[in-house]
Design a protein around this motif. Structure first.
Motif, PDB file in Angstrom:
ATOM      1  N   ALA A 244      53.200  23.373   4.403  1.00 38.32           N
ATOM      2  CA  ALA A 244      54.296  23.176   5.365  1.00 38.32           C
ATOM      3  C   ALA A 244      54.777  24.471   5.981  1.00 38.32           C
ATOM      4  CB  ALA A 244      55.463  22.477   4.681  1.00 38.32           C
TER       5      ALA A 244
ATOM      6  N   GLU B 272      72.319  11.290  16.532  1.00 35.51           N
ATOM      7  CA  GLU B 272      72.199  10.360  15.409  1.00 35.51           C
ATOM      8  C   GLU B 272      73.490   9.545  15.244  1.00 35.51           C
ATOM      9  OE1 GLU B 272      69.620   9.916  13.486  1.00 35.51           O
ATOM     10  OE2 GLU B 272      70.418   8.815  11.772  1.00 35.51           O
TER      11      GLU B 272
ATOM     12  N   PRO C  95      63.479   9.024   9.600  1.00 33.75           N
ATOM     13  CA  PRO C  95      62.918   8.341  10.771  1.00 33.75           C
ATOM     14  C   PRO C  95      62.202   7.057  10.355  1.00 33.75           C
ATOM     15  CG  PRO C  95      62.329  10.659  10.773  1.00 33.75           C
ATOM     16  CD  PRO C  95      62.960  10.381   9.450  1.00 33.75           C
ATOM     17  N   ILE C  96      62.357   6.024  11.170  1.00 37.04           N
ATOM     18  CA  ILE C  96      61.767   4.722  10.849  1.00 37.04           C
ATOM     19  C   ILE C  96      60.630   4.459  11.826  1.00 37.04           C
ATOM     20  CG2 ILE C  96      62.229   2.244  10.784  1.00 37.04           C
ATOM     21  CD1 ILE C  96      65.167   3.095  10.090  1.00 37.04           C
TER      22      ILE C  96
ATOM     23  N   ARG D 273      58.458  15.292  15.970  1.00 39.32           N
ATOM     24  CA  ARG D 273      58.126  13.954  15.483  1.00 39.32           C
ATOM     25  C   ARG D 273      59.404  13.144  15.316  1.00 39.32           C
ATOM     26  NH1 ARG D 273      55.140  13.330   9.842  1.00 39.32           N
ATOM     27  NH2 ARG D 273      57.004  14.400   9.221  1.00 39.32           N
TER      28      ARG D 273
ATOM     29  N   PRO E  15      74.862  19.710   9.371  1.00 38.39           N
ATOM     30  CA  PRO E  15      74.161  20.854   9.936  1.00 38.39           C
ATOM     31  C   PRO E  15      74.547  22.119   9.190  1.00 38.39           C
ATOM     32  CG  PRO E  15      76.036  20.274  11.283  1.00 38.39           C
ATOM     33  CD  PRO E  15      75.954  19.246  10.198  1.00 38.39           C
TER      34      PRO E  15
ATOM     35  N   ALA F  20      70.474  21.502  15.542  1.00 40.27           N
ATOM     36  CA  ALA F  20      71.001  20.643  14.468  1.00 40.27           C
ATOM     37  C   ALA F  20      72.218  19.857  14.961  1.00 40.27           C
ATOM     38  CB  ALA F  20      71.370  21.495  13.255  1.00 40.27           C
TER      39      ALA F  20
ATOM     40  N   PRO G 173      63.129  26.931   7.493  1.00 41.98           N
ATOM     41  CA  PRO G 173      63.649  25.582   7.445  1.00 41.98           C
ATOM     42  C   PRO G 173      62.732  24.647   8.207  1.00 41.98           C
ATOM     43  CG  PRO G 173      64.845  26.828   9.071  1.00 41.98           C
ATOM     44  CD  PRO G 173      63.838  27.746   8.460  1.00 41.98           C
ATOM     45  N   SER G 174      63.218  23.435   8.452  1.00 44.99           N
ATOM     46  CA  SER G 174      62.362  22.441   9.095  1.00 44.99           C
ATOM     47  C   SER G 174      61.770  22.994  10.380  1.00 44.99           C
ATOM     48  CB  SER G 174      63.174  21.204   9.423  1.00 44.99           C
ATOM     49  OG  SER G 174      64.255  21.567  10.235  1.00 44.99           O
TER      50      SER G 174
ATOM     51  N   ARG H  10      64.751   0.731  20.992  1.00 53.44           N
ATOM     52  CA  ARG H  10      65.036  -0.474  20.201  1.00 53.44           C
ATOM     53  C   ARG H  10      66.501  -0.863  20.328  1.00 53.44           C
ATOM     54  NH1 ARG H  10      61.944   1.555  16.016  1.00 53.44           N
ATOM     55  NH2 ARG H  10      63.767   2.156  14.825  1.00 53.44           N
TER      56      ARG H  10
ATOM     57  N   ARG I  18      56.155  16.479   1.329  1.00 48.13           N
ATOM     58  CA  ARG I  18      56.993  17.320   0.459  1.00 48.13           C
ATOM     59  C   ARG I  18      58.121  16.489  -0.154  1.00 48.13           C
ATOM     60  NH1 ARG I  18      58.983  21.522   4.581  1.00 48.13           N
ATOM     61  NH2 ARG I  18      58.671  19.758   5.948  1.00 48.13           N
TER      62      ARG I  18
ATOM     63  N   ALA J  74      60.733   9.679  17.153  1.00 51.44           N
ATOM     64  CA  ALA J  74      61.273   8.527  16.406  1.00 51.44           C
ATOM     65  C   ALA J  74      62.635   8.143  16.972  1.00 51.44           C
ATOM     66  CB  ALA J  74      61.386   8.882  14.926  1.00 51.44           C
TER      67      ALA J  74
ATOM     68  N   GLU K 273      72.451  15.856  15.392  1.00 54.97           N
ATOM     69  CA  GLU K 273      73.471  15.142  14.628  1.00 54.97           C
ATOM     70  C   GLU K 273      74.320  14.262  15.554  1.00 54.97           C
ATOM     71  OE1 GLU K 273      76.549  17.439  12.943  1.00 54.97           O
ATOM     72  OE2 GLU K 273      77.139  15.861  11.543  1.00 54.97           O
TER      73      GLU K 273
ATOM     74  N   PRO L  21      64.917  20.967   4.171  1.00 58.24           N
ATOM     75  CA  PRO L  21      63.578  21.465   3.831  1.00 58.24           C
ATOM     76  C   PRO L  21      63.594  22.793   3.086  1.00 58.24           C
ATOM     77  CG  PRO L  21      63.598  20.649   6.072  1.00 58.24           C
ATOM     78  CD  PRO L  21      65.032  20.632   5.606  1.00 58.24           C
ATOM     79  N   GLU L  22      64.574  23.662   3.401  1.00 62.26           N
ATOM     80  CA  GLU L  22      64.576  24.972   2.750  1.00 62.26           C
ATOM     81  C   GLU L  22      64.912  24.875   1.266  1.00 62.26           C
ATOM     82  OE1 GLU L  22      66.553  23.968   5.094  1.00 62.26           O
ATOM     83  OE2 GLU L  22      68.647  24.471   4.700  1.00 62.26           O
TER      84      GLU L  22
END
Lengths: 233, 246
Positions: A56, A183, B196-197, A70, B13, A176, A62-63, A81, B123, A74, A180, B47-48
């Motif tokens: 990874a 979301e 995520p779905i 990806r 965050p 981020a 971090p991410s 939807r 992971r 989503a 957020e 992730p970190e």
């Protein structure tokens, strides 16, 4: 293949994963050689659990942006939807519920569409973070190299790299926050759709507190509308 | 679920714009698996933190299995005249068997999770698998006094046969592992809100997903344990085989 050969193959794989983990480390480990040696042994013995982490990326990163892209795909699918669900629910409204919400219908139908620019903003930030000059590991390596060459904190080169790293961190935080906010707005939109579905059936039940539900729903509509407008600003 | 409750489930965050990784929270892996499963879920989404989590959960898994294996070996030496070399062989067999079985099952775990519609990274699957094993190991430590009491009763002539006691000891990780699976199910239920779905799911899919994880592991782990026991301590393996009627 005998048991000895299998063990040998597993050990070789373990050493490879442990070596890859060390090579991908963004900066020298401040814990010292003993900790590095311990990590190497543990990774060699339990390499199946470390392999995904090594693949990874660097340990301090971090991410990464690809994961973010990806996730954004989503989220875009989720907006589609949510929009379809809301549209279907609104079309099924009738009677008292339809009368009460008639004035809000155009704004309700535009709610999901209002989230798309926000998803695009997240995608744009992801693309920015994926640029080579935004590679955090590379910046860390550059800092470590400058430090190894004896340049202090006040050196212009060190200051420059640190400034780039700080800018990168700000981008990560912006991304981020954007994700957020998106979301949260999506969740509220999905919650609103569910409430509309409940209302559709609640008003058909004699004696139910449908008017109270209508008032509550109107407040929810206003809250979601405000949330979406806030993401646009 | 209310809007405020939904907000509480969201990952936060980073707060500090000048540092990449937030500070590690207080409390070790034992605290996390015993009374910090919700905090563990939060850390899973950062992730970190995954590398640190992997190391801590792996360490707890190994410690629990080693202690449990050492107690089984001591009981075997006291009740069934098995040599004391089992004190090394049994812990080694337990650690190798359960962690190897987990490692073998990881691709299946990831595959089942994807099929269930959750876009979880490999992971995250690794940490979830280790969470089950670490929870099992922690609970094994708690169940050891009960096992020791049963062994003591056998020693005093009022308990089950020695071979049965040893079989119970070796079966305990599987029985206690059901509690670990329960923690996994609760975790996936929480993660459904934020992961995520990829496609719409039928109701109750988290339970079926957990069942699939448990089924594949239950098929692999006993075989791995038997092979490892036969490799490290054939004498004890024969004792257990007698207890099982073989």
């Amino acid at each position: 293949m005998g048991a000895g050969a299998v063990v040998l193959v597993l050990v070789v794989l373990g050493v490879a994963v442990a070596a890859a983990r060390e090579l991908r480390r963004a900066a020298p480990d401040p814990r010292g050689r003993a900790a590095v040696a311990r990590d190497f042994v543990v990774t060699t013995l339990a390499w199946p659990f470390y392999l995904p982490l090594v693949l990874a990326g660097s340990e301090s990163a971090p991410s990464s942006a690809p994961g973010g892209r990806r996730s954004t795909r989503a989220e875009t699918a989720r907006i589609d939807r949510a929009e379809a669900d809301l549209d279907e629910t609104l079309r099924a409204l009738s009677g008292v519920a339809l009368d009460a919400l008639r004035a809000e219908l155009p704004r309700l139908r535009g709610l999901a569409a209002g989230l798309r620019p926000w998803a695009e903003r997240v995608a744009t930030l992801d693309a920015e973070l994926a640029r080579p000059e935004c590679d955090r590991a590379q910046l860390d390596r550059a800092l470590a190299e400058l430090s190894a060459r004896g340049f202090g904190e006040q050196d212009a080169r060190v200051v420059s790299v640190r400034a780039r790293r700080a800018s990168l961190e700000r981008l990560v935080v912006l991304r981020a926050h954007a994700a957020e906010a998106l979301e949260r707005a999506l969740l509220e939109l999905e919650e609103l759709t569910t409430e509309l579905r409940v209302l559709r059936f609640a008003v058909e039940v004699p004696g139910d507190d449908a008017l109270e539900r209508l008032r509550h729903l109107a407040a929810s509509v206003a809250a979601v509308r405000d949330a979406v407008l806030a993401t646009r600003s | 679920m209310t809007t405020s409750a939904l907000h509480d489930t969201l990952p936060l965050p980073p707060h500090d714009t000048q540092h990449a990784a937030p500070p590690e929270p207080q409390g070790g892996a034992l605290d996390l698996v015993l009374h910090g499963q919700a905090e563990l879920d939060r850390q899973l989404l950062q992730p970190e933190r995954l590398l640190g989590l992997t190391e801590r959960l792996l360490a707890l898994s190994v410690i629990g299995l080693v202690v449990h294996g050492a107690i089984i070996a001591l009981v075997a030496a006291a009740l069934a005249d098995v040599s004391l070399t089992a004190a090394v062989a049994v812990p080694a067999a337990l650690v190798v068997a359960f962690l190897a079985a987990l490692a073998i099952c990881l691709p299946s775990f990831w595959f089942y999770t994807q099929i269930a519609g959750l876009d979880a990274s490999f992971r995250l699957i690794v940490v979830q698998a280790l969470r089950v094993q670490a929870t099992t190991s922690a609970l094994l430590l708690g169940a050891l006094p009960v096992f020791a009491a049963v062994a003591l009763a056998t020693r005093l002539g009022v308990g089950p046969e020695p071979e049965t006691v040893l079989t119970i000891g070796l079966a305990m990780p599987f029985l206690v592992g059901l509690r670990g699976l329960s923690a996994l199910r609760r975790s996936f239920r929480a993660l459904v809100e934020v992961l995520p779905i990829t496609h719409l799911r039928r109701p109750g899919f988290v339970s079926r997903l957990t069942l699939a994880w448990g089924a594949v592991y239950s098929a692999v782990a006993p075989v791995a344990l038997w092979r490892a026991l036969d490799l490290f301590d054939p004498e004890l393996a024969r004792v257990v085989l007698r207890a099982l009627g073989g």
